[in-house]
Design an enzyme around this catalytic site. Structure first.
Site, PDB file in Angstrom:
ATOM      1  N   GLU A 167     -32.821 -78.548  -9.891  1.00  8.46           N
ATOM      2  CA  GLU A 167     -31.937 -78.024 -11.455  1.00  8.46           C
ATOM      3  C   GLU A 167     -33.491 -78.806 -12.340  1.00  8.46           C
ATOM      4  O   GLU A 167     -33.974 -79.326 -12.396  1.00  8.46           O
ATOM      5  CB  GLU A 167     -31.152 -79.798 -10.852  1.00  8.46           C
ATOM      6  CG  GLU A 167     -29.505 -80.049 -11.371  1.00  8.46           C
ATOM      7  CD  GLU A 167     -28.861 -80.728 -11.284  1.00  8.46           C
ATOM      8  OE1 GLU A 167     -28.612 -81.289 -10.634  1.00  8.46           O
ATOM      9  OE2 GLU A 167     -27.591 -80.920 -12.560  1.00  8.46           O
TER      10      GLU A 167
ATOM     11  N   ASN B 265     -25.259 -81.025 -11.860  1.00  9.33           N
ATOM     12  CA  ASN B 265     -24.292 -80.866 -12.745  1.00  9.33           C
ATOM     13  C   ASN B 265     -24.431 -80.668 -14.433  1.00  9.33           C
ATOM     14  O   ASN B 265     -23.986 -79.830 -15.325  1.00  9.33           O
ATOM     15  CB  ASN B 265     -24.438 -82.254 -13.314  1.00  9.33           C
ATOM     16  CG  ASN B 265     -23.872 -83.664 -12.535  1.00  9.33           C
ATOM     17  OD1 ASN B 265     -23.224 -82.372 -11.491  1.00  9.33           O
ATOM     18  ND2 ASN B 265     -23.829 -83.992 -12.156  1.00  9.33           N
TER      19      ASN B 265
ATOM     20  N   GLU C 179     -25.565 -79.660  -1.354  1.00  8.22           N
ATOM     21  CA  GLU C 179     -26.286 -80.321  -2.088  1.00  8.22           C
ATOM     22  C   GLU C 179     -26.480 -81.584  -0.903  1.00  8.22           C
ATOM     23  O   GLU C 179     -24.815 -82.369  -0.226  1.00  8.22           O
ATOM     24  CB  GLU C 179     -25.606 -81.732  -2.896  1.00  8.22           C
ATOM     25  CG  GLU C 179     -25.732 -80.535  -4.277  1.00  8.22           C
ATOM     26  CD  GLU C 179     -25.030 -81.640  -5.054  1.00  8.22           C
ATOM     27  OE1 GLU C 179     -25.706 -82.640  -5.538  1.00  8.22           O
ATOM     28  OE2 GLU C 179     -25.272 -79.914  -6.532  1.00  8.22           O
TER      29      GLU C 179
ATOM     30  N   TYR D 192     -24.333 -87.385  -0.229  1.00 10.77           N
ATOM     31  CA  TYR D 192     -25.248 -88.285  -0.072  1.00 10.77           C
ATOM     32  C   TYR D 192     -25.313 -89.663   0.486  1.00 10.77           C
ATOM     33  O   TYR D 192     -24.000 -90.733   0.167  1.00 10.77           O
ATOM     34  CB  TYR D 192     -25.597 -88.480  -1.984  1.00 10.77           C
ATOM     35  CG  TYR D 192     -26.259 -87.454  -2.192  1.00 10.77           C
ATOM     36  CD1 TYR D 192     -27.709 -86.472  -2.177  1.00 10.77           C
ATOM     37  CD2 TYR D 192     -25.216 -86.963  -3.553  1.00 10.77           C
ATOM     38  CE1 TYR D 192     -27.687 -85.143  -3.163  1.00 10.77           C
ATOM     39  CE2 TYR D 192     -25.553 -85.469  -3.794  1.00 10.77           C
ATOM     40  CZ  TYR D 192     -26.405 -84.866  -3.724  1.00 10.77           C
ATOM     41  OH  TYR D 192     -27.023 -83.745  -4.927  1.00 10.77           O
TER      42      TYR D 192
ATOM     43  N   GLN E  53     -33.046 -83.374  -3.552  1.00 12.16           N
ATOM     44  CA  GLN E  53     -33.316 -81.497  -4.216  1.00 12.16           C
ATOM     45  C   GLN E  53     -35.103 -81.117  -4.476  1.00 12.16           C
ATOM     46  O   GLN E  53     -35.065 -81.673  -2.862  1.00 12.16           O
ATOM     47  CB  GLN E  53     -33.614 -81.507  -5.735  1.00 12.16           C
ATOM     48  CG  GLN E  53     -32.281 -81.396  -6.436  1.00 12.16           C
ATOM     49  CD  GLN E  53     -32.256 -81.638  -7.460  1.00 12.16           C
ATOM     50  OE1 GLN E  53     -32.764 -81.131  -8.456  1.00 12.16           O
ATOM     51  NE2 GLN E  53     -30.519 -81.586  -8.863  1.00 12.16           N
TER      52      GLN E  53
ATOM     53  N   ASN F 103     -20.449 -76.133 -10.248  1.00 16.00           N
ATOM     54  CA  ASN F 103     -21.224 -77.266  -9.320  1.00 16.00           C
ATOM     55  C   ASN F 103     -19.901 -78.626  -9.809  1.00 16.00           C
ATOM     56  O   ASN F 103     -19.608 -78.317 -10.621  1.00 16.00           O
ATOM     57  CB  ASN F 103     -21.882 -77.745 -10.474  1.00 16.00           C
ATOM     58  CG  ASN F 103     -22.812 -78.793  -9.557  1.00 16.00           C
ATOM     59  OD1 ASN F 103     -22.877 -78.698  -8.713  1.00 16.00           O
ATOM     60  ND2 ASN F 103     -22.575 -79.809  -9.974  1.00 16.00           N
ATOM     61  N   GLU F 104     -19.018 -78.915  -8.532  1.00 17.08           N
ATOM     62  CA  GLU F 104     -18.700 -80.081  -8.819  1.00 17.08           C
ATOM     63  C   GLU F 104     -17.275 -80.101  -9.808  1.00 17.08           C
ATOM     64  O   GLU F 104     -17.719 -81.241 -10.230  1.00 17.08           O
ATOM     65  CB  GLU F 104     -19.476 -80.967  -8.592  1.00 17.08           C
ATOM     66  CG  GLU F 104     -20.368 -80.818  -7.316  1.00 17.08           C
ATOM     67  CD  GLU F 104     -21.369 -82.601  -7.586  1.00 17.08           C
ATOM     68  OE1 GLU F 104     -21.230 -83.268  -8.094  1.00 17.08           O
ATOM     69  OE2 GLU F 104     -21.998 -82.758  -6.585  1.00 17.08           O
TER      70      GLU F 104
HETATM   71  O1  AHR Z   1     -28.448 -83.913  -7.559  1.00 19.16           O
HETATM   72  C1  AHR Z   1     -27.982 -84.411  -9.009  1.00 19.16           C
HETATM   73  C2  AHR Z   1     -26.929 -84.109  -8.470  1.00 19.16           C
HETATM   74  O2  AHR Z   1     -25.446 -84.913  -7.510  1.00 19.16           O
HETATM   75  C3  AHR Z   1     -26.494 -83.575  -9.041  1.00 19.16           C
HETATM   76  O3  AHR Z   1     -26.504 -82.852 -10.026  1.00 19.16           O
HETATM   77  C4  AHR Z   1     -25.125 -83.189  -8.623  1.00 19.16           C
HETATM   78  O4  AHR Z   1     -24.179 -81.843  -8.319  1.00 19.16           O
HETATM   79  C5  AHR Z   1     -24.560 -83.870  -8.250  1.00 19.16           C
HETATM   80  O5  AHR Z   1     -23.495 -84.574  -8.545  1.00 19.16           O
END
Ligand code: AHR
Length: 499
Positions: free
Chosen positions: A26, A71, A291, A243, A348, A171-172
């Site tokens: 990113e 993001n 992700e 995450y 990432q 994205n999201e």
């Molecule tokens: O990977 C970091 C961030 O986590 C990304 O930009 C977003 O898509 C997610 O919230």
């Protein structure tokens, strides 16, 4: 107490799609600038790509890399990143509150992908933009020639179309933090209309609709149902993101978190299948877990970050041994549903919550999480076998009946090899494992790789890059009765390779 695992070559989950070993770059922190691209670095090539980083990326054999966000993409004008570099605009980047210099963009990324032996998974901006700019981007990237945008690409020095196959529709979009976030119905409509025009430009592409940003979003899983109601006919995949962190310093509970990933995958599959049934459709929607990782170490430092810097050190989690174990469990969770999870991206790749770290102008090294990712990517290709596991269990804060053994087996028919990936979640005791390979007949152990460390918090740093690294001294052996036995070290990641 001992654990037992039975695998049989005829009891198959499904073929591993290599793209589950994907990753993510990113425009965030030092992922691009100072990560993969640093023209002043002594090891930069003629395009400014760090060759030391390229070597570490190639060591992971990454089949696909998502780009440019995250993001970031929800406020990005892709045109800012193409054409003569001297004419490119610096922009305020609102997602991460930095200044984006736009020295690196689509064409540079595609060149970098070629050098890294990987493919691109491109995301379009559905935050501040919509179908029009998305179809123009597909035309620029994939149309051979003879139209405004394809001829512009040629004028920019790229005669051949890039042929980008996989595209993410935003994205999201369910997250209030997202630039231009939407309700499920709003997003479903714009995703549907965007998908149509993108595929009218290039019918060979495949599309990923945004699923929920996490299992705990209040709109999950209604979000998936509504989005797929609108997009079922036009997309091939729905995305998942997750995450984990260990803020309360409860390792047992941290290691159990991958059970949430199992549940998340299971619920998304069920929701996708419900919509398929409702639509009387033939097509199965597959999952793109685009992700996933551990992310929490850097939260505090990021909160204090000064805004409007170029490529500041954001999301620079320094990973320790227990993080590597959680990553191992997450990889196993993806493999266990190889029948439906066809793509996944560790988020990432470099510097930003990443397996590879760099210092500007200086070294690049492997974080602890590099190892399970590398092992799975290298040895986890073939057919996943149903893991029948009997394991002693424990209760953690968020999950009860957590098996100490988390494991899966992959059969690589071409090489006549079976690889078992296994985590022993027990923090203080080795776990005896009996592995019954029944239909495989006589086997030998090629190697038993172990990632272990007495200190769960041990990490790799620039000055000490080999604190946590695997060894091949695991004790798996074939007994006289033809069973495989091993004692999995406490808190360890294991790769048992058999032939
Ligand atoms: O990977 C970091 C961030 O986590 C990304 O930009 C977003 O898509 C997610 O919230």
């Amino acid at each position: 107490k001992q654990a037992k695992m039975i695998v049989d070559k005829d009891f198959q989950v499904g073929e591993v799609d290599p793209r589950i070993y994907g990753s993510f770059i990113e425009h965030l922190g030092r992922a691009v600038y100072g990560g993969i691209y640093e023209p002043d670095h002594p090891q930069a090539d003629e395009q400014g790509f760090r060759t030391d980083v390229l070597e570490l990326v190639k060591g992971l054999d990454v089949p696909i890399v998502r780009y440019p966000g995250g993001n970031f993409v929800s406020g990005y004008n892709w045109e800012d990143g193409v054409g003569p570099i001297a004419e490119r605009k610096k922009r305020l980047e609102l997602a991460w509150r930095t200044v984006e210099p736009n020295l690196f963009g689509l064409n540079e990324f595609m060149d970098w992908c070629r050098k890294a032996n990987t493919q691109a998974m491109m995301a379009v901006n559905l935050g501040t933009r919509g179908p029009d700019q998305a179809r123009e981007l597909v035309e620029y990237a994939n149309h051979p020639s003879g139209s405004y945008w394809s001829d512009l690409r040629i004028a920019h020095g790229y005669k051949e179309a890039h042929g980008i196959k996989t595209w993410c529709l935003g994205n999201e979009m369910d997250g209030p933090w997202q630039i231009g976030s939407k309700t499920a119905a709003e997003y479903g409509r714009i995703a549907c209309e965007t998908a149509k025009v993108m595929k009218w430009v290039d019918p060979t592409i495949e599309l990923v609709a945004c699923g929920s940003s996490g299992l705990n979003m209040t709109t999950f899983p209604e979000w998936e149902a509504t989005v797929l109601e609108h997009t079922y006919d036009h997309v091939e995949y729905i995305s998942l993101h997750t995450y984990y962190g260990n803020k309360t310093n409860d390792a047992g509970n941290f290691l159990a978190q991958s059970m949430g990933m199992d549940k998340f995958i299971h619920t998304v599959i069920s929701t996708a299948d419900y919509i398929q049934a409702k639509k009387r459709g033939k097509k199965k929607i597959h999952l793109s877990f685009d992700e996933w990782n551990v992310w929490y170490h850097s939260h505090e430092a990021d909160r204090k970050m000064e805004p409007w810097l170029v490529a500041p050190p954001q999301l620079e989690d320094v990973y320790n041994h227990e993080d590597a174990l959680v990553v191992g469990c997450m990889l196993i969770a993806l493999l266990k549903r190889a029948d439906r999870v066809k793509m996944a991206c560790m988020a990432q790749l470099v510097n930003v919550i990443a397996p590879i770290m760099t210092a500007n102008g200086s070294a690049a090294w492997k974080q602890t999480i590099y190892y399970p990712y590398m092992h799975a990517s290298i040895f986890g290709r073939g057919t996943v076998l149903v893991p029948l596991i009997k394991s002693p269990k424990y209760d953690a804060k968020d999950y009860t009946d957590v098996p100490y053994l988390e494991a899966v087996a992959v059969h690589n028919e071409a090489l006549s090899e079976v690889t078992v990936f296994a985590v022993n979640r027990h923090l203080t005791a080795a776990l005896p494992l009996e592995l019954d390979l029944r239909s495989f007949g006589a086997c030998r152990v090629i190697e038993h790789i172990v990632l272990e460390h007495d200190d769960l918090k041990a990490a790799n740093t620039m000055s000490d890059p080999d604190q946590v690294k695997p060894h091949t001294g695991g004790n798996a052996e074939v007994t006289d009765s033809g069973q495989v036995q091993a004692a999995l070290a406490k808190a360890s990641w294991n790769v048992i390779r058999l032939k």
